[in-house]
Design a protein around this motif. Structure first.
Motif, PDB file in Angstrom:
ATOM      1  N   ASN A  64       0.818  -1.214   0.000  1.00  0.00           N
ATOM      2  CA  ASN A  64       0.000   0.000   0.000  1.00  0.00           C
ATOM      3  C   ASN A  64       0.847   1.257   0.000  1.00  0.00           C
ATOM      4  OD1 ASN A  64      -2.767  -0.376  -0.177  1.00  0.00           O
ATOM      5  ND2 ASN A  64      -2.819  -1.232   1.910  1.00  0.00           N
ATOM      6  N   VAL A  65       1.884   1.229   0.833  1.00  0.00           N
ATOM      7  CA  VAL A  65       2.776   2.390   0.906  1.00  0.00           C
ATOM      8  C   VAL A  65       3.438   2.600  -0.455  1.00  0.00           C
ATOM      9  CG1 VAL A  65       4.822   3.351   2.023  1.00  0.00           C
ATOM     10  CG2 VAL A  65       3.186   2.019   3.359  1.00  0.00           C
ATOM     11  N   LEU A  66       3.916   1.523  -1.033  1.00  0.00           N
ATOM     12  CA  LEU A  66       4.574   1.599  -2.336  1.00  0.00           C
ATOM     13  C   LEU A  66       3.628   2.186  -3.387  1.00  0.00           C
ATOM     14  CD1 LEU A  66       6.834   0.963  -4.318  1.00  0.00           C
ATOM     15  CD2 LEU A  66       6.086  -1.415  -4.349  1.00  0.00           C
ATOM     16  N   MET A  67       2.422   1.664  -3.424  1.00  0.00           N
ATOM     17  CA  MET A  67       1.442   2.137  -4.414  1.00  0.00           C
ATOM     18  C   MET A  67       1.176   3.630  -4.272  1.00  0.00           C
ATOM     19  SD  MET A  67       0.280   0.149  -6.718  1.00  0.00           S
ATOM     20  CE  MET A  67      -1.350   0.702  -7.225  1.00  0.00           C
ATOM     21  N   LYS A  68       0.983   4.054  -3.013  1.00  0.00           N
ATOM     22  CA  LYS A  68       0.679   5.470  -2.819  1.00  0.00           C
ATOM     23  C   LYS A  68       1.897   6.344  -3.131  1.00  0.00           C
ATOM     24  CE  LYS A  68      -3.402   4.368  -1.517  1.00  0.00           C
ATOM     25  NZ  LYS A  68      -4.114   3.780  -2.647  1.00  0.00           N
ATOM     26  N   THR A  69       3.085   5.801  -2.878  1.00  0.00           N
ATOM     27  CA  THR A  69       4.281   6.575  -3.201  1.00  0.00           C
ATOM     28  C   THR A  69       4.402   6.745  -4.724  1.00  0.00           C
ATOM     29  OG1 THR A  69       5.300   5.492  -1.305  1.00  0.00           O
ATOM     30  CG2 THR A  69       6.729   6.825  -2.684  1.00  0.00           C
TER      31      THR A  69
END
Lengths: 588, 683
Positions: B536-541
């Motif tokens: 999730n963090v990766l996607m939002k980044t």
């Protein structure tokens, strides 16, 4: 209440299958209405069962036994609105009333305004939707608003449309109304409702069709559950009702009532014991109670001749002064002769009785409800229920029992059977209560025989081979002779005191027994039932008591009668709580 | 002088009291067992209902002696029973009394005795000890023989049933607000221990016990066993009691003439079973029975405690199911009924009745947080319901003041409610802006505990959406630093929310804002986030990068300063093991880069990258093909400088053939995209 077509035969049902289904539906309806609204008297205040073909606007069409409503107007303006009311208004004795309406079709598309479901009083304009006028209330499907006697609605619930089931519940206790949608309560819509409202629907779109369910089918919403809540509330209210300022007054009153009841019905051993343990005076000589008890026992066992004789001996002027009573006793004696139970025919070689007390019970109360073969039990338990009624009507039954000294008394006098009493849930123990006391009491006066049950069974089994006057020829002759005496007594009475239709009918009915080869199974055979001894017994008992200036009816019976009367009065004056306070509930 | 006189007097009174108490204790040490017994009996009579006496005796050391006598097998049964009774009585006093009695659990082995009256006395005491909040629940589980033994005692009598089920019910119970990980693991452990010892089979028959108390305790026991426990819940649905399914037994216990406590607890059992997946949310026993029952528990007629529990349970029941939310929202005016929860203490109670005021005050927080929770649950999916909630009297004001209440429970619930409502575009545009909810929200974000922070930052994400009128004032309040610090949190949820909010903020933002984000975040942190273990963090980044790299001047500017690192990161992700979504997002970033004027060259000069694009154009996943084709299409776009050279180079690399093939693709979007690209060559 059987279905109307119950007698109309097999052939009909084969030919018109629909009718059979109809009568099935009718049966289900009757059953459901009875179980939902047991306090409603259908003669006095009939329940709504369908829409009224008379009480509707012309744009309304009815079908399917007046349960389906469709719109047949133009539906262009609000002036084209049309309503229909149910056949009857909602009786207050329902306590909580409920009906449902299923939307079969919301009508043609393009029409924004449509149906309203609700209530209206008689006479409200039918060319309108429910809710728009005074004494009219409705929930409208197009906007979900509620209309409380006004042309402008209030936001109330969701909108509804084809396929939805809308229910309307009237609470006649607090005079509110709530709706349901597909089985979910939507909350209070109206308060302060007037009495005598009719279920009403209004339509105003071509093609609109709705079906009503006044109990023909199971409801989607669990109305029984809602009723349970209110029954509990009302009963809690009764249980918590404040009973006088001073502690002890209430208790003393109950004790007095119980004692007077026991005395009235000549349970002298119990009465004596109860009076002793509760420190009361008995307002009648013990001997007198015993006398009455003796007479009652004779009447109830069918030994009328002896009963009359004993009465004349003990209360010499009573029957002389009261010739109608004497006549009644004699008629009963005649019936007992036919039955073969009266002593005069028994000693003539008729069937010998199995026991001296062929009738087990004691006088029956006022209008006691059930008449079953096991009457001894019914009677004694119902006596008990009356006690319970008064006790539970105050605080908790156990408390009051203790206060009234009843529990105490039990411990003292029921020692022989104490194991079951210590469990003290009281319930059926009452059976022993009256019998048991006397068994262990010293004066040897039985309130009843402990072998009643067996006795009855034997009587029952003997019924198939019952014969007139016990089958003895001499007895039959004596009976016929007695009949003639009775006839002349009747004529004598008429000459002396004028016509008396009650007496006439009594005699006619009694004589009619002889018209059948098997009187027991004849249309007038009910007279031979031992239960018929009870009114005679209680009339005689009351008459004796009156001569002693004692009340004709025990205060306890009077109070129960009053309570029942009060409830029916409440039903008539629109107090819905009467639905959940039946006297029977407390007598059980 | 008066003081001087008074002091000794008080001491003497005290010593008098302790003297009589001491007498009781002394008798416990008498040599004659008969005297000891009489002493214990006298002590029993002396302590009933007398907390002071109890405290005295405890201070004087009665407890250890009583325990000793209780445990001596040489003591007579009568004496041991009386000791248990006295200890049970002492436990009934204050919390301090309980503390000194906690050791009593040690004497559980006394239960091995066969005398029922003695066992009942011991259990009564044990029960009193265990239902106290000061007793550590863990005690029950320290000795593994205790629970099986208690199970075996269940059948002895109604009293043993009542006490034991009550002990169980309190021994995997945790207040709902302690819902953090540590506690839930512990609860499940406890539930499992009881489950493995046959709690369900042993306790189920008690649900139809003739004793009200036993039925009630058994029901409570099931409610704590089933809570968030799939294993227990799944077993419960298949249990038959007297030939009837357990769920039907619970339904009967919810009938409206049953005691409120019973209705409520039965509704809890069914709720937990439903949430654990053992009962479907569209089952009639949930839709037509449990839900209406819980709504009734919220009504004004109920006690404040019942209303709190009812609302919390209802919120929990319908949280995941929009249909239940819709039904609840129209049932018995629930939405406006909840508004009453905010009216405590009422102005009437303040004047008329001190006791009532005290009671109201005590429950006011609980009521408010329960109402917020229920509103949050009601409004979590349906736009109409959210509208109905915000239109409830003073609702937004209540949330706003709830955000800054002293009670953390209320703050958390209020922000949950706000979060639920913030999912509505319409509410963001209207009521949220009108009430400036961002202000208290921003304040809440400073030094809040993680639980609150997660909710608040999640809400902030929605407030930072492009169409939200609150976005501007929030930007001006220095939110960027705060969000950047969230991305460094240990909690993945906070990192996601931080980066998500930045992503939303960067969407169609000014150059100034974008630069500020990049500056505050720092490239190092940005790349750390790109290798975050949480997808999730990766996607939002990646989303943030994509939003940063929109519009041509922004692309060129950012790529000129951070081009190298960004290209590196893109390469890494495309080469790594990632999901389709991640790769798609990365290719989209690449496509954005390809849209820049100068940035294009970073791709054109990177043959390795071009090979990768080529690879993805031939990938089996249409989404990746589409994104890659988009990228090429941007590179060969006609109207831009140098397009001819780029077209030639790519043609040489074989892209035209691929594009040609893609024009035959079965996916219409891909086909269109390829055709558009081919047209660039034709023009």
């Amino acid at each position: 209440m059987s279905g109307p077509s119950s007698g109309c035969g097999f052939l009909m049902s084969v030919v018109v299958h629909g009718d059979l289904a109809l009568s099935e539906q009718e049966k289900e309806l009757n059953q459901r209405l009875r179980s939902l609204y047991p306090a409603v008297s259908d003669q006095e205040t009939p329940l709504p069962r369908s829409w009224s073909p008379k009480d509707k606007f012309s744009y309304i069409g009815l079908s399917q036994n007046n349960l389906r409503v469709h719109y047949k107007g133009h539906g262009k303006t609000p002036k084209d609105a049309a309503s229909v009311r149910a056949t009857h208004s909602i009786p207050a004795a329902c306590g909580v009333y409920y009906f449902e309406v299923k939307i079969i079709s919301k009508g043609r598309d393009g029409y924004v305004k449509y149906m309203g479901i609700g209530l209206s009083a008689q006479g409200v304009n039918m060319n309108r939707l429910p809710g728009w006028d005074k004494h009219s209330y409705g929930y409208h499907g197009d906007d979900g608003h509620s209309f409380c006697s006004s042309g402008t609605g209030q936001p109330y619930g969701p909108t509804f449309t084809t396929g939805d089931v809308i229910g309307c519940c009237v609470n006649l206790i607090n005079n509110t109304c709530f709706y349901t949608k597909n089985g979910h309560s939507l909350g209070i819509a109206f308060t302060d409702l007037p009495p005598n409202l009719y279920p009403t629907v209004g339509l105003q779109t071509p093609g609109e069709v709705v079906d009503a369910n006044f109990g023909q089918h199971p409801f989607v919403f669990d109305i029984e559950d809602y009723m349970r809540e209110w029954r509990t509330k009302i009963q809690a209210q009764i249980d918590c009702f404040p009973i006088g300022e001073r502690e002890g007054e209430w208790q003393a009153m109950i004790q007095k009532m119980v004692a007077s009841y026991l005395v009235h019905h000549s349970y002298c051993a119990t009465a004596e014991a109860f009076a002793k343990s509760t420190d009361q005076a008995v307002h009648e000589e013990l001997a007198s109670i015993k006398n009455r008890q003796k007479i009652q026992k004779l009447v109830l066992s069918g030994r009328m001749g002896e009963a009359i004789e004993t009465t004349q001996q003990l209360y010499p002027s009573l029957l002389e002064r009261n010739s109608d009573l004497l006549f009644m006793l004699k008629v009963r004696q005649f019936i007992e002769m036919v039955n073969g139970t009266d002593s005069e025919v028994r000693c003539l070689g008729g069937r010998s009785p199995k026991s001296q007390d062929s009738y087990p019970g004691s006088p029956r109360l006022f209008n006691s409800p059930v008449h079953k073969a096991s009457s001894s039990q019914t009677y004694q338990t119902s006596t008990y229920y009356i006690h319970k009624f008064f006790f539970s009507a105050s605080i908790g039954k156990k408390n009051i029992l203790q206060k009234s000294g009843l529990l105490h008394q039990k411990k003292t006098f029921l020692v022989p059977k104490s194991t079951c009493f210590l469990a003290a849930e009281v319930e059926m123990e009452v059976d022993h209560f009256s019998n048991g006391v006397s068994e262990s009491s010293s004066n040897g006066f039985l309130n009843g025989s402990s072998t009643h049950g067996i006795d009855l069974e034997e009587l029952d089994s003997a019924q198939s081979k019952r014969q007139l006057c016990g089958g003895s020829q001499a007895a039959i002759e004596r009976m016929i002779q007695f009949g003639r005496e009775l006839q002349s007594m009747s004529e004598h009475l008429r000459r002396e005191r004028g016509k008396n239709s009650a007496n006439k009918k009594m005699l006619k009915d009694a004589f009619s027994l002889l018209a059948y080869s098997d009187p027991w199974n004849s249309p007038v055979g009910y007279q031979l039932d031992s239960i018929q001894r009870e009114p005679v017994c209680s009339t005689l008992n009351s008459a004796i008591l009156e001569t002693h200036n004692l009340p004709k009816q025990p205060p306890l019976a009077l109070a129960v009668g009053q309570a029942a009367q009060c409830l029916s009065l409440m039903a008539r004056t629109g107090s819905g709580s009467c639905a959940f306070a039946s006297v029977d509930d407390y007598l059980h | 002088m008066a003081c001087l006189l008074e002091a000794p007097l008080r001491i003497s009174v005290l010593s008098e009291v302790t003297a009589t108490s001491r007498h009781y204790v002394d008798r416990l040490f008498d040599a004659d067992p008969q005297n000891v017994l009489q002493g214990v009996i006298d002590m029993k009579n002396a302590v009933i209902g007398n907390n002071k006496q109890k405290a005295n005796l405890i201070v004087l050391g009665a407890v250890p002696r009583l325990l000793y006598l209780l445990q001596q097998s040489s003591s007579s049964l009568e004496l041991r029973t009386e000791c248990a009774v006295v200890l049970g009585s002492l436990a009934m006093g204050t919390e301090n009394n309980i503390k000194s009695l906690v050791d009593f659990y040690l004497s559980y082995y006394c239960l091995l005795c066969s005398d029922l009256i003695f066992i009942e006395a011991c259990l009564r005491c044990l029960r009193t000890v265990f239902i106290s909040p000061v007793t550590p629940v863990q005690l029950l589980y320290t000795d593994p023989t205790v629970i099986p033994h208690l199970m075996s005692l269940l059948s002895r009598s109604r009293h043993t049933q009542e006490y034991i089920t009550q002990i169980f019910a309190h021994c995997c119970k945790v207040a709902s607000w302690q819902s953090n990980l540590f506690f839930s693991i512990e609860i499940i452990e406890h539930q499992t221990v009881l489950f493995n010892h046959g709690a369900i089979q042993n306790i189920a028959p008690l649900l139809i016990s003739p004793s009200d108390k036993v039925r009630m305790q058994a029901l409570k026991c099931f409610s704590v066993l089933a809570y968030e426990n799939t294993q227990v819940s799944m077993t419960l649905v298949n249990v038959l009691v007297d030939g009837e399914q357990l769920s039907q037994v619970f339904v009967r216990m919810m009938q409206r003439d049953k005691p409120i406590e019973m209705q409520l607890t039965a509704a809890k059992c069914l709720t937990y079973m439903c949430r654990a997946g053992a009962i479907r949310t569209d089952d009639n026993c949930i839709v037509l029975k449990t839900l209406p029952c819980l709504v009734r528990m919220c009504s004004k007629e109920r006690l404040l405690e019942e209303r709190v529990e009812g609302a919390e349970t209802l919120a929990y029941l319908m949280e995941p199911d929009v249909e239940l939310q819709r039904i609840a929202s129209v049932t018995d005016h629930l939405v406006s009924m909840l508004a009453d929860y905010f009216k405590y203490p009422s102005s009437v109670s303040a004047i008329t009745d001190i006791k009532r005021l005290d009671h109201d005050l005590k429950h006011a927080h609980e009521l408010r947080q329960a109402a917020f929770k229920l509103y949050a649950s009601l409004g979590s999916n349906d736009e109409d319901i959210r509208k109905k909630i915000t239109e409830t009297e003073n609702m937004m004001d209540r949330i706003v003041s709830g955000l800054s209440e002293s009670s953390i429970k209320v703050r958390l619930a209020a922000v949950r409610c706000l979060h639920s409502l913030s999912r509505s575009v319409q509410q963001l545009r209207t009521s949220f802006h009108d009430h400036a909810v961002w202000k208290p929200l921003m304040k809440l974000l400073q030094n809040a505990p993680d639980e609150v922070l997660v909710m608040a930052s999640s809400t902030l994400c929605n407030l930072l959406l492009e169409f939200s009128p609150s976005k501007e004032p929030i930007l001006d309040s220095g939110v960027i630093e705060l969000l950047c610090s969230l991305t460094q949190s240990d909690s993945p949820a906070l990192r996601v929310n931080g980066i998500w909010a930045l992503m939303n903020m960067a969407f169609q933002a000014d150059q100034k804002v974008k630069v500020e984000i990049v500056r505050a975040l720092g490239t190092e942190q940005l790349f750390r986030l790109l290798s975050d273990p949480d997808t999730n963090v990766l996607m939002k980044t990646l989303g943030l990068l994509r939003n940063l790299l929109s519009t041509r001047p922004h692309i060129d500017q950012i790529m000129s300063s951070h081009g190298k690192q960004i290209m590196q990161a893109v390469t890494l992700i495309l080469e790594g093991e990632h999901s389709i979504e991640v790769k798609e997002q990365t290719l989209c970033i690449l496509a954005n880069i390809a849209d820049g004027n100068t940035a294009k060259e970073l791709i054109m000069t990177n043959d390795d990258m071009l090979q990768k694009i080529k690879y993805y154009m031939g990938h089996s996943n249409v989404k990746l093909q589409l994104a890659a084709t988009f990228c090429i299409s941007n590179l060969i776009w006609n109207e831009e400088d140098g397009s001819q050279e780029r077209q030639d180079k790519l043609k040489d690399m074989g892209f035209v053939d691929i594009l040609h093939k893609l024009t035959q693709a079965s996916d219409p979007n891909l086909c269109d995209r390829a055709k558009t690209a081919m047209q660039q060559y034709l023009a």
